[in-house]
Design a protein around this motif. Structure first.
Motif, PDB file in Angstrom:
ATOM      1  N   GLN A 202       0.853  -1.178   0.000  1.00 54.96           N
ATOM      2  CA  GLN A 202       0.000   0.000   0.000  1.00 54.96           C
ATOM      3  C   GLN A 202       0.889   1.228   0.000  1.00 54.96           C
ATOM      4  OE1 GLN A 202      -2.321  -0.380   3.537  1.00 54.96           O
ATOM      5  NE2 GLN A 202      -4.059  -1.234   2.449  1.00 54.96           N
ATOM      6  N   LYS A 203       0.382   2.277  -0.616  1.00 51.79           N
ATOM      7  CA  LYS A 203       1.116   3.532  -0.572  1.00 51.79           C
ATOM      8  C   LYS A 203       0.816   4.211   0.755  1.00 51.79           C
ATOM      9  CE  LYS A 203       1.590   4.376  -5.396  1.00 51.79           C
ATOM     10  NZ  LYS A 203       2.398   5.304  -6.102  1.00 51.79           N
ATOM     11  N   ALA A 204       1.838   4.838   1.297  1.00 51.78           N
ATOM     12  CA  ALA A 204       1.671   5.542   2.562  1.00 51.78           C
ATOM     13  C   ALA A 204       0.848   6.806   2.343  1.00 51.78           C
ATOM     14  CB  ALA A 204       3.031   5.895   3.136  1.00 51.78           C
ATOM     15  N   SER A 205       0.042   7.139   3.318  1.00 53.86           N
ATOM     16  CA  SER A 205      -0.751   8.360   3.234  1.00 53.86           C
ATOM     17  C   SER A 205       0.164   9.564   3.459  1.00 53.86           C
ATOM     18  CB  SER A 205      -1.853   8.344   4.288  1.00 53.86           C
ATOM     19  OG  SER A 205      -1.276   8.418   5.581  1.00 53.86           O
ATOM     20  N   GLU A 206      -0.310  10.726   3.068  1.00 53.78           N
ATOM     21  CA  GLU A 206       0.459  11.959   3.278  1.00 53.78           C
ATOM     22  C   GLU A 206       0.702  12.186   4.765  1.00 53.78           C
ATOM     23  OE1 GLU A 206       2.084  14.062   1.197  1.00 53.78           O
ATOM     24  OE2 GLU A 206       1.591  12.522  -0.274  1.00 53.78           O
ATOM     25  N   GLU A 207      -0.281  11.836   5.575  1.00 46.57           N
ATOM     26  CA  GLU A 207      -0.132  11.997   7.026  1.00 46.57           C
ATOM     27  C   GLU A 207       0.999  11.107   7.545  1.00 46.57           C
ATOM     28  OE1 GLU A 207      -2.685  11.451  11.148  1.00 46.57           O
ATOM     29  OE2 GLU A 207      -3.700  11.213   9.221  1.00 46.57           O
ATOM     30  N   GLU A 208       1.046   9.873   7.067  1.00 48.56           N
ATOM     31  CA  GLU A 208       2.102   8.963   7.505  1.00 48.56           C
ATOM     32  C   GLU A 208       3.472   9.437   7.024  1.00 48.56           C
ATOM     33  OE1 GLU A 208       2.737   4.280   8.240  1.00 48.56           O
ATOM     34  OE2 GLU A 208       1.421   4.866   6.599  1.00 48.56           O
ATOM     35  N   LYS A 209       3.542   9.941   5.788  1.00 48.96           N
ATOM     36  CA  LYS A 209       4.806  10.479   5.278  1.00 48.96           C
ATOM     37  C   LYS A 209       5.266  11.656   6.131  1.00 48.96           C
ATOM     38  CE  LYS A 209       4.058   9.179   0.452  1.00 48.96           C
ATOM     39  NZ  LYS A 209       3.782   9.689  -0.901  1.00 48.96           N
ATOM     40  N   ASN A 210       4.323  12.515   6.498  1.00 46.37           N
ATOM     41  CA  ASN A 210       4.669  13.659   7.360  1.00 46.37           C
ATOM     42  C   ASN A 210       5.132  13.193   8.732  1.00 46.37           C
ATOM     43  OD1 ASN A 210       4.209  15.671   5.469  1.00 46.37           O
ATOM     44  ND2 ASN A 210       2.036  15.801   5.996  1.00 46.37           N
ATOM     45  N   ASN A 211       4.489  12.153   9.270  1.00 48.12           N
ATOM     46  CA  ASN A 211       4.915  11.617  10.567  1.00 48.12           C
ATOM     47  C   ASN A 211       6.331  11.062  10.483  1.00 48.12           C
ATOM     48  OD1 ASN A 211       2.501  12.287  11.792  1.00 48.12           O
ATOM     49  ND2 ASN A 211       1.586  10.278  11.489  1.00 48.12           N
TER      50      ASN A 211
ATOM     51  N   HIS B 206       8.616  11.961   8.349  1.00 46.94           N
ATOM     52  CA  HIS B 206       9.504  13.096   8.127  1.00 46.94           C
ATOM     53  C   HIS B 206       9.791  13.846   9.420  1.00 46.94           C
ATOM     54  CE1 HIS B 206      10.582  17.181   6.798  1.00 46.94           C
ATOM     55  NE2 HIS B 206      11.229  16.532   5.844  1.00 46.94           N
ATOM     56  N   ASN B 207       8.792  13.976  10.268  1.00 48.73           N
ATOM     57  CA  ASN B 207       8.937  14.741  11.510  1.00 48.73           C
ATOM     58  C   ASN B 207       9.521  13.924  12.655  1.00 48.73           C
ATOM     59  OD1 ASN B 207       7.883  17.054  10.311  1.00 48.73           O
ATOM     60  ND2 ASN B 207       5.794  16.436  10.759  1.00 48.73           N
ATOM     61  N   ASP B 208       9.666  12.622  12.488  1.00 48.96           N
ATOM     62  CA  ASP B 208      10.203  11.760  13.544  1.00 48.96           C
ATOM     63  C   ASP B 208      11.724  11.903  13.604  1.00 48.96           C
ATOM     64  OD1 ASP B 208      10.908   9.791  15.336  1.00 48.96           O
ATOM     65  OD2 ASP B 208       9.896   8.161  14.270  1.00 48.96           O
ATOM     66  N   PRO B 209      12.275  12.408  14.701  1.00 44.42           N
ATOM     67  CA  PRO B 209      13.730  12.586  14.785  1.00 44.42           C
ATOM     68  C   PRO B 209      14.508  11.267  14.714  1.00 44.42           C
ATOM     69  CG  PRO B 209      12.670  13.161  16.870  1.00 44.42           C
ATOM     70  CD  PRO B 209      11.582  12.859  15.885  1.00 44.42           C
ATOM     71  N   ASN B 210      13.847  10.150  14.988  1.00 39.99           N
ATOM     72  CA  ASN B 210      14.534   8.860  14.910  1.00 39.99           C
ATOM     73  C   ASN B 210      14.863   8.462  13.470  1.00 39.99           C
ATOM     74  OD1 ASN B 210      14.467   8.394  17.705  1.00 39.99           O
ATOM     75  ND2 ASN B 210      12.358   7.681  17.547  1.00 39.99           N
ATOM     76  N   ASN B 211      14.216   9.107  12.488  1.00 37.87           N
ATOM     77  CA  ASN B 211      14.486   8.816  11.083  1.00 37.87           C
ATOM     78  C   ASN B 211      15.585   9.702  10.499  1.00 37.87           C
ATOM     79  OD1 ASN B 211      12.504   6.840  11.011  1.00 37.87           O
ATOM     80  ND2 ASN B 211      10.922   8.280  10.425  1.00 37.87           N
ATOM     81  N   TRP B 212      16.163  10.553  11.325  1.00 34.88           N
ATOM     82  CA  TRP B 212      17.226  11.457  10.869  1.00 34.88           C
ATOM     83  C   TRP B 212      18.500  11.155  11.651  1.00 34.88           C
ATOM     84  CZ3 TRP B 212      16.531  14.467   6.706  1.00 34.88           C
ATOM     85  CH2 TRP B 212      15.223  14.673   6.290  1.00 34.88           C
ATOM     86  N   VAL B 213      19.498  10.613  10.963  1.00 29.15           N
ATOM     87  CA  VAL B 213      20.782  10.310  11.592  1.00 29.15           C
ATOM     88  C   VAL B 213      21.590  11.601  11.639  1.00 29.15           C
ATOM     89  CG1 VAL B 213      22.879   8.928  11.415  1.00 29.15           C
ATOM     90  CG2 VAL B 213      20.695   7.957  10.683  1.00 29.15           C
ATOM     91  N   TRP B 214      22.050  11.977  12.825  1.00 34.10           N
ATOM     92  CA  TRP B 214      22.792  13.220  13.060  1.00 34.10           C
ATOM     93  C   TRP B 214      22.012  14.444  12.602  1.00 34.10           C
ATOM     94  CZ3 TRP B 214      27.614  10.806  10.511  1.00 34.10           C
ATOM     95  CH2 TRP B 214      28.188   9.882  11.377  1.00 34.10           C
ATOM     96  N   GLY B 215      20.698  14.317  12.493  1.00 34.46           N
ATOM     97  CA  GLY B 215      19.862  15.445  12.118  1.00 34.46           C
ATOM     98  C   GLY B 215      19.893  15.816  10.656  1.00 34.46           C
ATOM     99  N   MET B 216      20.655  15.082   9.827  1.00 31.93           N
ATOM    100  CA  MET B 216      20.755  15.481   8.425  1.00 31.93           C
ATOM    101  C   MET B 216      20.639  14.350   7.411  1.00 31.93           C
ATOM    102  SD  MET B 216      24.796  16.466   8.682  1.00 31.93           S
ATOM    103  CE  MET B 216      25.061  16.974   7.034  1.00 31.93           C
TER     104      MET B 216
END
Length: 74
Positions: free
Chosen positions: A4-13, A15-25
């Motif tokens: 299934q394709k992710a919803s825009e809300e899930e993509k935003n979640n 994107h905003n989750d700091p655990n998905n950003w290594v060293w913040g970048m």
């Protein structure tokens, strides 16, 4: 999310989750199938999803092509 394709809300979640950003970048999210998601500050363009092997492969190929071109110009 099986096939299934992710919803825009899930993509935003994601994107905003700091655990998905290594060293913040560096964006690293195996659940996100996008190769080039938006950067942390969306107005700055896109980044690579380092958890997606296709995007890493394309980036490596691009770097190699640029290196070959720069060597041929010298």
């Amino acid at each position: 999310m099986d096939n299934q394709k992710a919803s825009e809300e899930e993509k935003n979640n994601w994107h905003n989750d700091p655990n998905n950003w290594v060293w913040g970048m560096f964006y690293y999210n195996p659940e996100d199938k996008r190769m080039f998601p938006p950067k942390r500050i969306k107005e700055f363009g896109w980044t690579i999803n380092f958890a997606n092997p296709n995007s890493v492969f394309i980036c490596v190929i691009l770097i190699l092509v640029l290196m070959v071109i720069s060597e041929s110009i010298k």
